[in-house]
Structures are given as C-alpha cells and as structure tokens.
Design a protein around this motif. Sequence first.
Motif, PDB file in Angstrom:
ATOM      1  N   ARG A  18     -50.962  -9.531 -23.104  1.00 14.92           N
ATOM      2  CA  ARG A  18     -52.289  -8.991 -23.438  1.00 14.92           C
ATOM      3  C   ARG A  18     -52.975  -8.437 -22.200  1.00 14.92           C
ATOM      4  O   ARG A  18     -53.601  -7.370 -22.246  1.00 14.92           O
ATOM      5  CB  ARG A  18     -53.150 -10.082 -24.088  1.00 14.92           C
ATOM      6  CG  ARG A  18     -52.720 -10.475 -25.495  1.00 14.92           C
ATOM      7  CD  ARG A  18     -53.815 -11.229 -26.219  1.00 14.92           C
ATOM      8  NE  ARG A  18     -54.128 -12.497 -25.576  1.00 14.92           N
ATOM      9  CZ  ARG A  18     -53.528 -13.653 -25.861  1.00 14.92           C
ATOM     10  NH1 ARG A  18     -52.567 -13.690 -26.780  1.00 14.92           N
ATOM     11  NH2 ARG A  18     -53.877 -14.768 -25.254  1.00 14.92           N
ATOM     12  N   LEU A  59     -57.942  -9.915 -14.057  1.00 15.38           N
ATOM     13  CA  LEU A  59     -57.276  -8.614 -14.090  1.00 15.38           C
ATOM     14  C   LEU A  59     -57.066  -8.074 -12.681  1.00 15.38           C
ATOM     15  O   LEU A  59     -56.016  -7.518 -12.369  1.00 15.38           O
ATOM     16  CB  LEU A  59     -58.096  -7.629 -14.935  1.00 15.38           C
ATOM     17  CG  LEU A  59     -58.181  -7.931 -16.442  1.00 15.38           C
ATOM     18  CD1 LEU A  59     -59.074  -6.917 -17.131  1.00 15.38           C
ATOM     19  CD2 LEU A  59     -56.790  -7.924 -17.073  1.00 15.38           C
ATOM     20  N   GLU A  75     -53.724   0.300 -20.423  1.00 14.21           N
ATOM     21  CA  GLU A  75     -54.677   1.136 -21.168  1.00 14.21           C
ATOM     22  C   GLU A  75     -55.787   1.651 -20.263  1.00 14.21           C
ATOM     23  O   GLU A  75     -56.252   2.788 -20.409  1.00 14.21           O
ATOM     24  CB  GLU A  75     -55.277   0.331 -22.322  1.00 14.21           C
ATOM     25  CG  GLU A  75     -56.183   1.158 -23.218  1.00 14.21           C
ATOM     26  CD  GLU A  75     -56.700   0.372 -24.405  1.00 14.21           C
ATOM     27  OE1 GLU A  75     -57.462   0.951 -25.209  1.00 14.21           O
ATOM     28  OE2 GLU A  75     -56.343  -0.819 -24.548  1.00 14.21           O
ATOM     29  N   ALA A  76     -56.201   0.835 -19.289  1.00 16.95           N
ATOM     30  CA  ALA A  76     -57.261   1.227 -18.361  1.00 16.95           C
ATOM     31  C   ALA A  76     -56.747   2.103 -17.227  1.00 16.95           C
ATOM     32  O   ALA A  76     -57.533   2.571 -16.391  1.00 16.95           O
ATOM     33  CB  ALA A  76     -57.921  -0.020 -17.775  1.00 16.95           C
ATOM     34  N   GLN A  78     -53.955  -4.403 -21.388  1.00 19.35           N
ATOM     35  CA  GLN A  78     -55.301  -3.950 -21.030  1.00 19.35           C
ATOM     36  C   GLN A  78     -55.277  -3.114 -19.754  1.00 19.35           C
ATOM     37  O   GLN A  78     -55.952  -2.082 -19.657  1.00 19.35           O
ATOM     38  CB  GLN A  78     -56.226  -5.151 -20.840  1.00 19.35           C
ATOM     39  CG  GLN A  78     -56.576  -5.909 -22.108  1.00 19.35           C
ATOM     40  CD  GLN A  78     -57.515  -7.072 -21.819  1.00 19.35           C
ATOM     41  OE1 GLN A  78     -58.398  -6.979 -20.981  1.00 19.35           O
ATOM     42  NE2 GLN A  78     -57.300  -8.186 -22.514  1.00 19.35           N
TER      43      GLN A  78
END
Length: 221
Positions: A34, A2, A41-42, A38
């Motif tokens: 995906r 990430l 969203e973070a 993430q």
Amino acid sequence: MLNKIVQEVDKYGYLGNREIAAAHFCDNLRKAQRMTAQLVEAGRLVERRIGNSSRFCLPGQAALFDNVTGHRDASNAILIDALVTGLATGVITDRQIQLNQAAHTLNNKIPDGLLLDEYESPDGHRVDYSWVEVENSERSGRDVHVLGDWLISTFAATRSWHVLPEYRRGYLAHVIVAISAPAADKIEPRLLGYIQKEYTSPAHAEYIRAVLPQRLKFIRV
C-alpha cells in the motif's frame, strides 16, 4: 513513514516490497504494498516488474533496473535483516560502495556490503565491520585461490582498517560469505580446502584451526 521509505530506497538503490516490509512493517507485505503504491502514484518512486515481483527506485534512477541481479538483492536482504535483528547498528550498502569504491577498498577488493557495530570502548568510540561477500555462481579455481589468499593476508595484517574518516578505530571483525544460489554451494569446502592446503606452517595451521572459524562465516540466503 513515506519519507523514510523513499530515503531507504535511495540508500539501497532499489528495493522490493518484501525488503521494505521487513525494514519498516514487521514483514507486513500488504502494508508495504500500500505504501509503495502511494509513492508510485505520487511520482516519488518508479516501479518495474522483474520476474515475479516489483522493484522500486527513485525517479531518474531507473537505469539501476538494467543491472538487477541476485547479487544486490542478496546483499540488501542481508543488511536489512542485520538491522532488524540487531546484529548491526548500521550498514553501508552495495549501492553506496559502488558510488565510492576507492573509500571502501581493502587490499584491492571491495565488499558487497558492510555491517557496522558501533560502540563505546575505554579507548573511545569504535566500530567493528563485518564484510559481506555474496556468492551467486560457481567460482573458478583461480577465483577461489584469490579469495583464500585475500582472507588470510587481510585477517593476518589488518587491525585498524577504516572506510570512513569518522571510523578510524575500525576493526574488520568478520567476513560473511553469503551463498545465494545453488551454483555457489561448493564455495565453502573449496575455499576452506584451499586455505588448509596452501597455508601449512604451524602458525597458520593454528590460526586456521582456532581463529578462522570465528571470523569467517558462511550463510545461505
């Protein structure tokens, strides 16, 4: 992983899932989707839908979306593909160049991206550059002439151009003209036609015949 995606997006300014998939997931688009979901969203990435696909940038840099063009998209795709395929050992992105134009100017012109090929030679550490020039619209006759003159003068005179202090042994090996839109399809015959018509001395004619095809490349993206 990430963190690497966030760093990559920062380096290129913005990226889509396809570019992220190519760079990190062997073209696995679902996996890239995906990961970016993430990160959005973070709160580590900002997403905006542009056309038929999403682009992602860092928080605080959403103004970059106001200038999304096929120009930077094409440049980013070329640079990522060169890294994935091993054509380049490193790149300097359009985003990085725009942030420091003075350091990346050659004969009053800046590239849309640079491919770096670093290696050790008998003379020490070297890096060869490939200059990326994206064409996504039809050029005027004057623009074609300016580009042709720049190509000949640059290739004829430049043997040690560098864009960063650590690359003082740099060498401009190639100019890659990337055609990214149908409107630019005629740039190759127009540019070569101008060069052949304008530069007719025996030395120029031999250079255009024997050397220029090795150093000037046309690709479609």
